[in-house]
Design an enzyme around this catalytic site. Structure first.
Site, short mmCIF file in Angstrom:
data_model
loop_
_atom_site.label_atom_id
_atom_site.label_comp_id
_atom_site.label_asym_id
_atom_site.label_seq_id
_atom_site.Cartn_x
_atom_site.Cartn_y
_atom_site.Cartn_z
N THR A 101 0.82 -1.21 0.00
CA THR A 101 0.00 0.00 0.00
C THR A 101 0.85 1.26 0.00
O THR A 101 1.96 1.26 0.56
CB THR A 101 -0.90 0.02 1.26
OG1 THR A 101 -1.48 1.31 1.38
CG2 THR A 101 -0.10 -0.25 2.52
N TYR A 134 -1.83 0.45 9.96
CA TYR A 134 -2.10 -0.25 8.70
C TYR A 134 -0.86 -0.22 7.81
O TYR A 134 -0.38 -1.26 7.34
CB TYR A 134 -3.31 0.39 7.99
CG TYR A 134 -3.47 -0.09 6.57
CD1 TYR A 134 -3.72 -1.43 6.31
CD2 TYR A 134 -3.34 0.79 5.50
CE1 TYR A 134 -3.84 -1.88 5.00
CE2 TYR A 134 -3.47 0.35 4.20
CZ TYR A 134 -3.71 -0.99 3.95
OH TYR A 134 -3.82 -1.44 2.66
#
Ligand code: UDP
Length: 331
Positions: A117, A141
């Site tokens: 990501t 995250y």
């Protein structure tokens, strides 16, 4: 026929990749716990319902299938939730990835594509951000994915011939299958485009706009929105690279330019034809002001050819999907 094992293949991005793999003639086996994924989303191949943490089932399934490569999508993906419940993210996104790698090593399965990501960059000093930029995630995250990337890098250093991976760093993935068969189907979605369109459909009374005082032109965050079918194609070129003997590598997946939250809201209103209510709210924790990809590496090195670099198309496919998703979920 090459065999590809896909964790999280019943989820939003995974299912679009499974569709693309099937269309390209690969044999696919999906491994998914259906926590956020759906059986109907698996358009090709077989599905084994199981937990990533179930080492025995994972190992037996992989031993039986003997894949040529593994694609690993199964993960949690919400920035805000990762801030409030970090250990949940480290357990699923990092520890379960580690266990999967251990199992693959035991079975001598050595070609791996990893869903990473843009959140690994945190708030980059320069945008568009290149793959070589420092990794300084600002939320759990991003950190959980960065740690998994590190596992992959160390493993390929230790076993340069036997283990090779491609990590794809996704920017903001949105839109849906042009055929209207699959799309985002989360019960309580937090992503901007989906949230805006559900608000347009009357499922939420208003859209909250998180932060209007960012150092950007209109004060709202800028993101690089990429159509999910283009992202799926990025996985296919990465897979061909590895199957043709290519080296381990990392690629950004974005178009190289971005839109502000206000611009996205405008397009969502235009596409839906609904002037839904927008409430200007405080910043959401963990959000960087601007994040766009330097995306020439995947284009030049893997010959990725994006076809949907068009925010209106992205929002339109998502809007068409929104008309169907509730019926799908209640099937
Ligand atoms: N956002 C917003 N309202 C929402 C959801 C998102 O204003 O209901 C903003 C969010 O703060 C961020 C951008 O939209 O600036 C993109 O957020 P999203 O959750 O879609 O993706 P992320 O960039 O966090 O992965």
């Amino acid at each position: 026929m090459k065999k590809i094992f896909v964790t999280g293949g019943a989820g939003y991005i995974g299912s679009h990749v499974v569709k693309a793999l099937g269309e390209a003639g690969y044999q696919v086996l999906v491994y998914d716990n259906l926590s956020t994924g759906n059986r109907w989303a698996v358009l090709h191949g077989d599905l084994v319902v199981g937990e990533l943490s179930d080492r025995q089932l994972l190992s037996n399934t992989l031993r039986d299938f003997q894949p040529d490569a593994v694609m690993h999508f199964a993960a949690f993906i919400e920035v805000a939730e990762s801030v409030s419940n970090p250990l949940k993210y480290y357990r699923n996104n990092t520890l379960n990835a580690l266990q999967l790698l251990e199992v693959l090593q035991e079975l001598n399965i050595g070609r791996f594509i990893f869903s990473s990501t843009a959140a690994v960059y945190g708030t980059p000093e320069e945008i568009p951000v290149a793959e070589t930029a420092p990794l300084e995630p600002i939320n759990p995250y991003g950190a959980s994915k960065m740690m998994s990337e590190r596992l992959l890098a160390d493993l390929t250093l230790a076993l340069p011939e036997d283990f090779r991976y491609v990590a794809l760093r996704y920017f903001n993935v949105a839109g849906a299958d042009s055929g209207g068969r699959i799309g985002q189907a989360y019960k309580n979605p937090t992503h901007l485009i989906t949230r805006a369109l559900k608000t347009a459909r009357g499922q939420y009374p208003a859209l909250q706009l998180f932060g209007t005082d960012y150092p950007t032109e209109d004060g709202t965050c800028i993101r690089d929105y990429i159509h999910v079918d283009d992202l799926a194609e990025a996985h296919l070129v990465a897979l061909r690279h590895l199957l043709n003997g290519g080296q381990s590598d990392i690629f950004n997946c974005g178009y190289g330019h971005g839109y502000s939250v206000r611009e996205v809201i405008e397009v969502a209103k235009k596409v839906s034809g609904v002037d839904f209510t927008v409430i200007e709210a405080d910043r959401r924790e963990g959000d960087p002001a601007a994040l766009t990809a330097k995306s020439d590496k995947i284009v030049s090195e893997l010959d990725w050819k994006p076809r949907h670099d068009d925010l209106e198309y992205i929002v339109r496919t998502a809007w068409e999907w929104e008309q169907k998703v509730d019926a799908k979920l209640s099937d």
